[in-house]
Scaffold this motif. Structure first.
Motif, mmCIF file in Angstrom:
data_model
loop_
_atom_site.group_PDB
_atom_site.id
_atom_site.type_symbol
_atom_site.label_atom_id
_atom_site.label_comp_id
_atom_site.label_asym_id
_atom_site.label_seq_id
_atom_site.Cartn_x
_atom_site.Cartn_y
_atom_site.Cartn_z
ATOM 1 N N ALA A 167 0.688 -1.187 0.311
ATOM 2 C CA ALA A 167 0.263 -0.008 0.092
ATOM 3 C C ALA A 167 0.923 1.178 0.259
ATOM 4 N N ALA A 168 2.111 1.313 0.665
ATOM 5 C CA ALA A 168 2.844 2.353 1.020
ATOM 6 C C ALA A 168 3.942 2.439 0.185
ATOM 7 N N HIS A 169 4.025 1.758 -0.924
ATOM 8 C CA HIS A 169 5.193 1.121 -2.377
ATOM 9 C C HIS A 169 4.609 1.265 -3.685
ATOM 10 N N THR A 170 3.519 1.240 -4.315
ATOM 11 C CA THR A 170 3.529 1.412 -5.275
ATOM 12 C C THR A 170 2.171 2.725 -5.614
ATOM 13 N N ASP A 171 2.678 3.524 -5.281
ATOM 14 C CA ASP A 171 1.565 4.905 -5.668
ATOM 15 C C ASP A 171 2.351 5.399 -7.175
ATOM 16 N N GLY A 172 0.962 5.794 -8.066
ATOM 17 C CA GLY A 172 1.375 5.743 -9.198
ATOM 18 C C GLY A 172 1.391 4.106 -10.047
ATOM 19 N N TRP A 173 1.458 2.671 -9.425
ATOM 20 C CA TRP A 173 1.852 1.922 -10.489
ATOM 21 C C TRP A 173 0.234 1.288 -10.907
ATOM 22 N N ARG A 174 -0.115 0.824 -11.960
ATOM 23 C CA ARG A 174 -1.329 0.395 -11.797
ATOM 24 C C ARG A 174 -1.310 -1.216 -11.436
ATOM 25 N N ARG A 175 -2.993 -1.668 -10.361
ATOM 26 C CA ARG A 175 -2.787 -3.022 -10.484
ATOM 27 C C ARG A 175 -3.634 -3.755 -10.650
ATOM 28 N N ARG A 176 -3.989 -4.777 -11.377
ATOM 29 C CA ARG A 176 -4.300 -5.159 -12.334
ATOM 30 C C ARG A 176 -4.979 -6.610 -11.064
ATOM 31 N N GLU A 177 -5.804 -7.100 -11.347
ATOM 32 C CA GLU A 177 -6.759 -8.475 -10.385
ATOM 33 C C GLU A 177 -7.405 -10.045 -11.807
ATOM 34 N N GLY A 178 -6.373 -10.576 -12.530
ATOM 35 C CA GLY A 178 -7.042 -11.011 -13.361
ATOM 36 C C GLY A 178 -7.567 -13.111 -12.476
ATOM 37 N N ASP A 179 -7.642 -13.590 -13.751
ATOM 38 C CA ASP A 179 -8.187 -15.350 -13.416
ATOM 39 C C ASP A 179 -6.978 -15.973 -12.837
ATOM 40 N N ARG A 180 -7.079 -14.988 -10.525
ATOM 41 C CA ARG A 180 -5.875 -16.376 -10.501
ATOM 42 C C ARG A 180 -5.055 -15.664 -10.533
ATOM 43 N N ILE A 181 -4.399 -14.727 -11.141
ATOM 44 C CA ILE A 181 -3.684 -13.401 -10.290
ATOM 45 C C ILE A 181 -4.043 -12.079 -9.956
ATOM 46 N N LEU A 182 -2.439 -11.792 -9.967
ATOM 47 C CA LEU A 182 -2.398 -10.447 -9.276
ATOM 48 C C LEU A 182 -0.871 -9.376 -9.124
ATOM 49 N N GLU A 183 -1.444 -8.486 -10.632
ATOM 50 C CA GLU A 183 -0.224 -8.084 -10.750
ATOM 51 C C GLU A 183 -0.497 -6.615 -10.275
ATOM 52 N N PRO A 204 -4.044 -2.817 -40.461
ATOM 53 C CA PRO A 204 -4.989 -4.141 -41.562
ATOM 54 C C PRO A 204 -6.206 -3.510 -42.097
ATOM 55 N N THR A 205 -6.650 -3.511 -42.171
ATOM 56 C CA THR A 205 -8.358 -3.567 -42.551
ATOM 57 C C THR A 205 -9.174 -4.922 -41.634
ATOM 58 N N ALA A 206 -8.897 -4.872 -40.766
ATOM 59 C CA ALA A 206 -9.320 -5.357 -39.891
ATOM 60 C C ALA A 206 -8.337 -6.420 -38.741
ATOM 61 N N ILE A 207 -8.768 -6.425 -37.505
ATOM 62 C CA ILE A 207 -8.022 -7.162 -36.821
ATOM 63 C C ILE A 207 -9.195 -7.521 -36.196
ATOM 64 N N LEU A 208 -8.429 -9.442 -35.598
ATOM 65 C CA LEU A 208 -9.368 -10.222 -34.272
ATOM 66 C C LEU A 208 -8.346 -10.033 -32.973
ATOM 67 N N PHE A 209 -8.798 -9.897 -32.203
ATOM 68 C CA PHE A 209 -8.116 -10.466 -31.147
ATOM 69 C C PHE A 209 -9.278 -11.622 -30.353
ATOM 70 N N ALA A 210 -8.490 -12.367 -29.521
ATOM 71 C CA ALA A 210 -9.275 -13.093 -29.047
ATOM 72 C C ALA A 210 -8.027 -13.209 -27.461
ATOM 73 N N GLY A 211 -9.300 -13.426 -26.153
ATOM 74 C CA GLY A 211 -8.130 -13.495 -25.277
ATOM 75 C C GLY A 211 -9.794 -14.372 -24.029
ATOM 76 N N ASP A 212 -8.819 -14.634 -23.446
ATOM 77 C CA ASP A 212 -10.021 -15.259 -21.914
ATOM 78 C C ASP A 212 -10.102 -14.803 -20.770
ATOM 79 N N ASP A 213 -9.471 -13.572 -20.055
ATOM 80 C CA ASP A 213 -9.885 -13.046 -18.885
ATOM 81 C C ASP A 213 -9.710 -11.872 -19.096
ATOM 82 N N VAL A 214 -9.999 -10.689 -17.936
ATOM 83 C CA VAL A 214 -10.553 -9.918 -17.457
ATOM 84 C C VAL A 214 -9.892 -8.466 -18.564
ATOM 85 N N THR A 215 -8.175 -9.139 -18.236
ATOM 86 C CA THR A 215 -7.198 -7.775 -19.000
ATOM 87 C C THR A 215 -7.501 -8.221 -20.702
ATOM 88 N N ASP A 216 -8.543 -8.827 -20.941
ATOM 89 C CA ASP A 216 -8.153 -8.808 -22.283
ATOM 90 C C ASP A 216 -9.154 -8.248 -22.688
#
Length: 265
Positions: A167-183, A204-216
């Protein structure tokens, strides 16, 4: 509305995208190209997807990219990515890149940033001595904490302890929580940044993106008209199409490869 993939009746939007003039196929790795595994560095592309990607990378006007929260070095290991690969890499949620014929591109960590990251790593490692089933992952711009080997209650306790300690060491950092991971990361880029970078570079004329987690979902929400987002598995999503598993991603990629190979003849 999100539609469900039916391999016996390929989605019309997918077929349209497959026939676009210049296509970028951007894929999360863990849980999309690979199965989810308890040991993070044991992840590998499933054989069916590796075969489909091999067919796609040799086709004209077809760019394949892995877009991952993994640090670039770790992403190269798990994707078995060689120096002559034709697959683009976007690591650290879009803060680091590797391009065919060019190599690595991205910000250089300052001495101050490195010292702070190392301090955060020491704090997290100390906390996790009390949570032995939770795995520590050093990252280029921060730290990751994996709970896949732990019970859900043990994971939540470890994540809460790490949050309190940092809490006192990551001011300005980005916290992410996904599928069983904290970053925690000193860089703020999300996978939407990777989509923007790939779009600007390859036009490109088109992009496909695929992902399985909230960060996607950052990447999926960054897609535009004519693009296609795919969600692997359950969870709320802005994607147009949902598949059940990495094996079905392989089916999707095989359909695209077939369509684009026919166009190239």
């Amino acid at each position: 509305m999100t539609r469900t993939w039916n391999p016996a009746d390929p989605d019309a939007a997918l077929l349209t995208l497959a026939r676009t003039e210049r296509l970028v196929i951007a894929l999360d790795f863990d849980g999309t190209v690979s199965e989810l595994v308890a040991e993070p560095m044991a992840a590998r592309a499933i054989p069916e997807t590796a075969a489909a990607l091999g067919a796609l990378t040799v086709l004209p006007d077809t760019i394949v990219a892995f877009v991952s929260g993994r640090s670039l070095g770790d992403l190269r290991v798990i994707s078995e990515h060689a120096d002559d690969s034709q697959i683009v890499l976007a690591g650290s949620h879009g803060a680091q890149y590797w391009y065919p014929g060019e190599g690595e591109r991205g910000p250089i960590e300052t001495v101050e940033e490195r010292e702070r990251r190392e301090e955060v790593g020491r704090i997290v490692r100390s906390v996790l001595t009390e949570h032995p089933d939770v795995h520590f992952e050093p990252k280029t711009f921060g730290v990751g904490i994996h709970g896949r080997r732990a019970s859900l209650s043990a994971e939540r306790a470890a994540f809460a302890a790490v949050d309190a300690a940092l809490a006192a060491h990551t001011d300005g950092w980005r916290r992410r929580e996904g599928d069983r991971i904290l970053e925690y990361a000193s860089r703020s880029e999300g996978k939407d940044a990777a989509i923007a970078t790939l779009r600007a570079r390859y036009q490109p004329t088109a992009i496909l993106f695929a992902g399985d987690d909230v960060t996607d979902e950052d990447a999926i929400r960054a897609l535009g008209p004519g693009d296609l987002g795919i969600r692997v598995g359950e969870g709320e999503t802005a994607a147009t199409l949902r598949v059940d598993s990495p094996q079905q991603i392989a089916q999707v990629l095989s359909v695209i490869a077939h369509e684009r190979a026919a166009m190239a003849q």
